[in-house]
Design a protein around this motif. Structure first.
Motif, PDB file in Angstrom:
ATOM      1  N   LYS A 105       1.097  -1.498  -0.026  1.00 45.39           N
ATOM      2  CA  LYS A 105       0.141  -0.501  -0.036  1.00 45.39           C
ATOM      3  C   LYS A 105       0.924   1.562  -0.338  1.00 45.39           C
ATOM      4  CE  LYS A 105      -3.585  -2.530   0.351  1.00 45.39           C
ATOM      5  NZ  LYS A 105      -3.244  -4.059   0.213  1.00 45.39           N
ATOM      6  N   VAL A 106       0.635   2.769  -0.573  1.00 39.31           N
ATOM      7  CA  VAL A 106       1.390   3.677  -0.682  1.00 39.31           C
ATOM      8  C   VAL A 106       0.406   4.364   0.677  1.00 39.31           C
ATOM      9  CG1 VAL A 106       2.061   5.581  -2.598  1.00 39.31           C
ATOM     10  CG2 VAL A 106       1.424   3.379  -2.766  1.00 39.31           C
ATOM     11  N   ARG A 107       1.314   5.123   0.851  1.00 40.72           N
ATOM     12  CA  ARG A 107       1.272   6.333   2.036  1.00 40.72           C
ATOM     13  C   ARG A 107       1.911   7.266   1.416  1.00 40.72           C
ATOM     14  NH1 ARG A 107       3.790   3.839   7.305  1.00 40.72           N
ATOM     15  NH2 ARG A 107       4.149   6.457   8.180  1.00 40.72           N
ATOM     16  N   ARG A 108       1.295   8.234   2.055  1.00 45.06           N
ATOM     17  CA  ARG A 108       2.219  10.007   1.949  1.00 45.06           C
ATOM     18  C   ARG A 108       3.522   9.637   1.641  1.00 45.06           C
ATOM     19  NH1 ARG A 108      -1.465  14.846   4.080  1.00 45.06           N
ATOM     20  NH2 ARG A 108      -3.208  14.725   1.559  1.00 45.06           N
ATOM     21  N   ASP A 109       3.967   9.442   2.614  1.00 45.98           N
ATOM     22  CA  ASP A 109       5.540   9.769   2.940  1.00 45.98           C
ATOM     23  C   ASP A 109       6.415   8.675   2.048  1.00 45.98           C
ATOM     24  OD1 ASP A 109       4.660   7.283   4.434  1.00 45.98           O
ATOM     25  OD2 ASP A 109       5.551   9.023   6.363  1.00 45.98           O
ATOM     26  N   THR A 110       5.560   7.560   0.938  1.00 47.21           N
ATOM     27  CA  THR A 110       6.617   6.955   0.302  1.00 47.21           C
ATOM     28  C   THR A 110       6.811   7.485  -0.353  1.00 47.21           C
ATOM     29  OG1 THR A 110       4.220   4.699   1.014  1.00 47.21           O
ATOM     30  CG2 THR A 110       5.485   4.885  -1.077  1.00 47.21           C
ATOM     31  N   PRO A 111       8.293   7.049  -0.543  1.00 49.87           N
ATOM     32  CA  PRO A 111       9.446   7.391  -1.826  1.00 49.87           C
ATOM     33  C   PRO A 111       9.461   7.393  -3.267  1.00 49.87           C
ATOM     34  CG  PRO A 111      10.333   6.263  -0.430  1.00 49.87           C
ATOM     35  CD  PRO A 111       9.037   6.100   0.304  1.00 49.87           C
ATOM     36  N   ASP A 112       8.763   8.615  -3.272  1.00 49.71           N
ATOM     37  CA  ASP A 112       8.312   8.586  -4.931  1.00 49.71           C
ATOM     38  C   ASP A 112       8.952   8.228  -6.316  1.00 49.71           C
ATOM     39  OD1 ASP A 112       6.183  10.395  -4.285  1.00 49.71           O
ATOM     40  OD2 ASP A 112       7.374  12.617  -4.134  1.00 49.71           O
ATOM     41  N   HIS A 113      10.335   7.827  -5.766  1.00 48.33           N
ATOM     42  CA  HIS A 113      10.991   7.047  -6.731  1.00 48.33           C
ATOM     43  C   HIS A 113      10.908   5.550  -6.433  1.00 48.33           C
ATOM     44  CE1 HIS A 113      13.741   5.779  -3.733  1.00 48.33           C
ATOM     45  NE2 HIS A 113      14.220   7.452  -3.662  1.00 48.33           N
ATOM     46  N   SER A 114      10.205   5.392  -6.141  1.00 48.27           N
ATOM     47  CA  SER A 114      10.166   3.575  -5.355  1.00 48.27           C
ATOM     48  C   SER A 114       8.649   3.318  -4.864  1.00 48.27           C
ATOM     49  CB  SER A 114      10.958   3.260  -4.913  1.00 48.27           C
ATOM     50  OG  SER A 114      12.261   3.404  -4.733  1.00 48.27           O
ATOM     51  N   VAL A 115       7.144   4.114  -5.914  1.00 49.49           N
ATOM     52  CA  VAL A 115       6.182   3.621  -5.396  1.00 49.49           C
ATOM     53  C   VAL A 115       5.400   1.981  -5.700  1.00 49.49           C
ATOM     54  CG1 VAL A 115       3.672   4.669  -6.212  1.00 49.49           C
ATOM     55  CG2 VAL A 115       5.452   5.883  -5.891  1.00 49.49           C
ATOM     56  N   PRO A 116       5.017   1.280  -4.647  1.00 53.88           N
ATOM     57  CA  PRO A 116       4.803   0.421  -5.248  1.00 53.88           C
ATOM     58  C   PRO A 116       3.221  -0.028  -5.903  1.00 53.88           C
ATOM     59  CG  PRO A 116       4.071   0.990  -3.066  1.00 53.88           C
ATOM     60  CD  PRO A 116       4.833   1.844  -3.303  1.00 53.88           C
ATOM     61  N   ARG A 117       3.797  -1.017  -6.361  1.00 50.68           N
ATOM     62  CA  ARG A 117       2.107  -1.633  -7.229  1.00 50.68           C
ATOM     63  C   ARG A 117       2.475  -3.283  -6.997  1.00 50.68           C
ATOM     64  NH1 ARG A 117       2.176  -0.025 -12.806  1.00 50.68           N
ATOM     65  NH2 ARG A 117       4.327  -1.383 -13.459  1.00 50.68           N
ATOM     66  N   TYR A 118       0.808  -3.178  -7.976  1.00 47.99           N
ATOM     67  CA  TYR A 118       0.128  -4.831  -7.320  1.00 47.99           C
ATOM     68  C   TYR A 118       0.346  -5.157  -8.814  1.00 47.99           C
ATOM     69  CZ  TYR A 118      -0.816  -4.564  -2.669  1.00 47.99           C
ATOM     70  OH  TYR A 118      -0.663  -4.212  -0.838  1.00 47.99           O
TER      71      TYR A 118
END
Length: 371
Positions: free
Chosen positions: A222-235
């Motif tokens: 899951k993505v949160r607001r402070d997840t690094p923008d260069h490594s956004v997870p996806r399913y």
């Protein structure tokens, strides 16, 4: 292109909670190819299954948001509903237009196309520019997927040739793709999906230089607001592994599962359940049940019930009535509860989408002193 089914990974070790994290979580879904008649593969999903998944998002009360809203939320410029969904589709297969687009348009869902330059108007099974433009008129945005969609082995080869060769290679793949897409479609391209999910620190720096606000991986979380923008997870939703969609749409293990916005969520289930979806109940020891009498043949030994905060519980299944039920034996203390029921047919086949719903507890009416 083959992806390994990955377990949940920490995105960056040592990350601490940020004051900017308000508890909202987003699930980014990644699709590739679609067909109703061809054999399903990891990258190719049955169109009818895709439609049921899109319908399930509506049933579960999960809000599908645009990439624009997702980016505004990540910047801190906008609020979005908790448990939001972002839909992305990679590569640019013509089946996106023929198979997936009518479904997405039916539900009114925005989506993002991650396109690589060499396959745009590439003939055969590739999307054409008019197709892409039509989809953009109906809720699609575009992001970059490089120029040639280089596989990890090719990227590693250039990296072994030294910093200068690697920098030249990355600038071509990441920079030229952005320039091409912006010139063809007249829209700023601010997102990038790593081909094959392979990423290195050199890509992070160039992504920032080229103006990519978010860069997407294939690691599920899951993505949160402070997840690094260069490594956004996806399913990455695979045609041959239905449980990935289930993981992507399950938010019961996350903080804020029942936020104050839940009262506005209208849920539906294919079979009658108690407590009803979205219901506000005034007791902490409810009977939880579902009527599966119209679900078709069921192997009684395979019926399971999972409750948020409890895990799998010892529910009982009555084959004659088709009812599965469990009397809660420990006070529910959170303000919301998610239920999921799974089963298999006598032939061993599971439902493509499990039965899942939420209900809420009126904490004042059902007050239980903390001992």
């Amino acid at each position: 292109m083959t992806f390994r089914i990955l377990s949940f990974l920490a995105l960056i070790s040592g990350l601490t909670a940020s004051a900017a994290d308000e508890g909202v979580r987003v699930s980014v879904l990644g699709y590739h190819d679609f067909s109703e008649t061809e054999e399903e593969t990891e990258m190719k999903i049955r169109t009818s299954k895709f439609r049921r998944q899109m319908e399930s998002l509506e049933t579960l009360g999960l809000k599908v948001i645009s990439m624009e809203d997702f980016q505004a939320w990540k910047r801190g410029d906008k609020s979005i509903p908790d448990k939001s969904i972002v839909i992305t589709i990679d590569d640019g297969w013509k089946s996106v237009y023929d198979e997936a687009f009518p479904v997405l348009k039916e539900f009114g869902y925005p989506f993002t196309l991650f396109l690589y330059k060499n396959y745009v108007d590439g003939g055969g099974r590739a999307l054409t520019i008019p197709m892409i433009e039509e989809m953009m008129e109906h809720g699609a945005t575009i992001g970059s997927h490089a120029v040639s969609h280089p596989y990890p082995a090719q990227v590693k080869k250039f990296r072994r040739e030294g910093p200068d060769a690697y920098d030249k290679f990355l600038r071509g793949e990441m920079g030229e793709s952005k320039r091409f897409l912006e010139s063809k479609f007249g829209k700023a391209v601010t997102t990038y999906a790593y081909p094959g999910g392979f990423q290195t620190t050199e890509m992070f720096k160039l992504g920032e230089e080229f103006g990519y606000e978010q860069m997407f991986t294939v690691l599920p979380a899951k993505v949160r607001r402070d997840t690094p923008d260069h490594s956004v997870p996806r399913y990455i939703i695979l045609g041959t592994h239905d449980h990935i969609f289930e993981l992507a749409t399950a938010f019961n293990d996350l903080p804020g599962m029942a936020s104050s916005n839940d009262s506005a969520i209208v849920q539906k289930t294919p079979y009658p359940v108690q407590p009803e979806p979205g219901a506000l109940i005034d007791q902490r020891l409810p009977l939880i049940s579902a009527d599966l009498s119209k679900a078709g043949p069921i192997d009684p030994e395979t019926v399971t019930m999972q409750i948020g905060g409890f895990g799998q519980v010892p529910a009982t299944f009555d084959p004659e009535s088709g009812t599965v039920a469990w009397q809660v034996n420990r006070h529910l203390r959170s303000q919301g509860c998610q239920v999921q029921i799974n089963w298999k047919t006598p032939e061993g086949k599971s439902p493509e989408i499990p039965l899942r719903w939420n209900f809420r507890i009126d904490q004042e009416a059902a007050y239980v002193p903390q001992n």
